[in-house]
Write a protein that holds these residues in place. Structure first.
Motif, short mmCIF file in Angstrom:
data_model
loop_
_atom_site.label_atom_id
_atom_site.label_comp_id
_atom_site.label_asym_id
_atom_site.label_seq_id
_atom_site.Cartn_x
_atom_site.Cartn_y
_atom_site.Cartn_z
N SER A 1 7.54 41.08 -31.59
CA SER A 1 7.52 39.63 -31.67
C SER A 1 6.14 39.06 -31.34
N LYS A 2 5.33 39.85 -30.62
CA LYS A 2 3.97 39.44 -30.30
C LYS A 2 2.95 40.08 -31.22
N THR A 3 3.17 41.34 -31.59
CA THR A 3 2.18 42.04 -32.41
C THR A 3 2.29 41.70 -33.89
N GLY A 4 3.51 41.37 -34.34
CA GLY A 4 3.73 41.12 -35.76
C GLY A 4 3.79 42.38 -36.59
N ILE A 5 3.79 43.55 -35.95
CA ILE A 5 3.86 44.83 -36.68
C ILE A 5 5.33 45.23 -36.75
N THR A 6 5.90 45.23 -37.93
CA THR A 6 7.32 45.51 -38.07
C THR A 6 7.58 46.99 -38.35
N HIS A 7 8.82 47.39 -38.13
CA HIS A 7 9.21 48.79 -38.31
C HIS A 7 9.63 49.04 -39.76
N VAL A 8 8.67 49.43 -40.56
CA VAL A 8 8.92 49.79 -41.96
C VAL A 8 8.55 51.26 -42.13
N ALA A 9 8.85 51.82 -43.29
CA ALA A 9 8.54 53.22 -43.56
C ALA A 9 7.06 53.49 -43.31
N GLY A 10 6.78 54.56 -42.58
CA GLY A 10 5.42 54.93 -42.27
C GLY A 10 4.89 54.37 -40.97
N THR A 11 5.67 53.49 -40.31
CA THR A 11 5.21 52.87 -39.07
C THR A 11 5.18 53.87 -37.93
N LEU A 12 4.19 53.71 -37.08
CA LEU A 12 4.03 54.49 -35.85
C LEU A 12 4.50 53.62 -34.69
N SER A 13 5.37 54.15 -33.83
CA SER A 13 5.94 53.35 -32.76
C SER A 13 6.17 54.22 -31.53
#
Length: 209
Positions: A106-118
């Motif tokens: 909610s702060k970073t704006g980086i969503t969990h889509v294919a290829g995402t690193l988390s």
């Protein structure tokens, strides 16, 4: 660091949720090449929008504590085995650094889509060196709208994506899994043979294909 119960929600069908608005500020990336027997995976770490999580990961890389880390979990979702994630990290407790503060999507704006690193975690603020690479969109891992990083609803801290080598990620994810290894929801998701990261080093941006 294993995460067992903390990631139990990942074994359930994904509830639909809106994709978070992408941050307007252009991302500046730091690239890291993971060399494994199957090939090289280059990660793009977003130091603009997830500076704390990126800095944490780079501490492991620069100190060579990520060398010898392993990919050990290949989760294939029950409701759709073509979806899931690959999980790995530092398993040697002597190489673990202090936890990193949680940076919610909610702060970073980086969503969990294919290829995402988390980052994998237990409670918020406990993530160290266990991380996920998504093989499919999994927006249920995003923070709830308006959540500033407190559970429940804080989601997981996405901090980059695979810049090249997704074919290598998929090859590891498709390796044989043990029918007996793993506890609880992790049972059946553990690779029969862990895949070791030979080296993890900063790298140049991969050439665009």
């Amino acid at each position: 660091m294993t995460i067992r119960a903390a990631l139990a929600l990942l074994a359930a069908p994904l509830a639909s949720s809106p994709v978070l608005a992408q941050e307007a500020v252009p991302a500046e990336y730091v690239y890291v090449a993971l060399t494994m027997p199957q090939g090289v995976v280059t990660l793009a770490l977003d130091k603009t929008h997830a500076p704390l999580t990126t800095a944490n990961f780079l501490k492991y890389v620069d100190s060579k504590k990520m060398d010898g880390a392993v990919f050990y979990r290949a989760m294939h979702l029950d409701h759709d085995p073509s979806q899931g994630l690959l999980q790995g990290g530092v398993r040697n407790g002597a190489n673990l650094l202090p936890p990193v503060a949680h940076e919610p999507t909610s702060k970073t704006g980086i969503t969990h889509v294919a290829g995402t690193l988390s980052m994998a975690r237990f409670a918020t603020g406990t993530a160290r060196a266990d991380f996920l690479i998504l093989l499919s969109d999994m927006h249920s891992l995003d923070a709830d709208a308006g959540n500033d990083g407190q559970d429940p609803g804080a989601g997981f801290a996405a901090f980059g994506h695979v810049a090249s080598g997704m074919d290598v990620v998929k090859a590891i994810w498709n390796l044989p899994r043990s029918a007996t290894k793993g506890d609880g929801v992790m049972k059946g998701q553990i690779l029969e043979n862990e895949v070791r990261i030979v080296t993890a080093r900063r790298a140049k941006a991969p050439a665009k294909s």
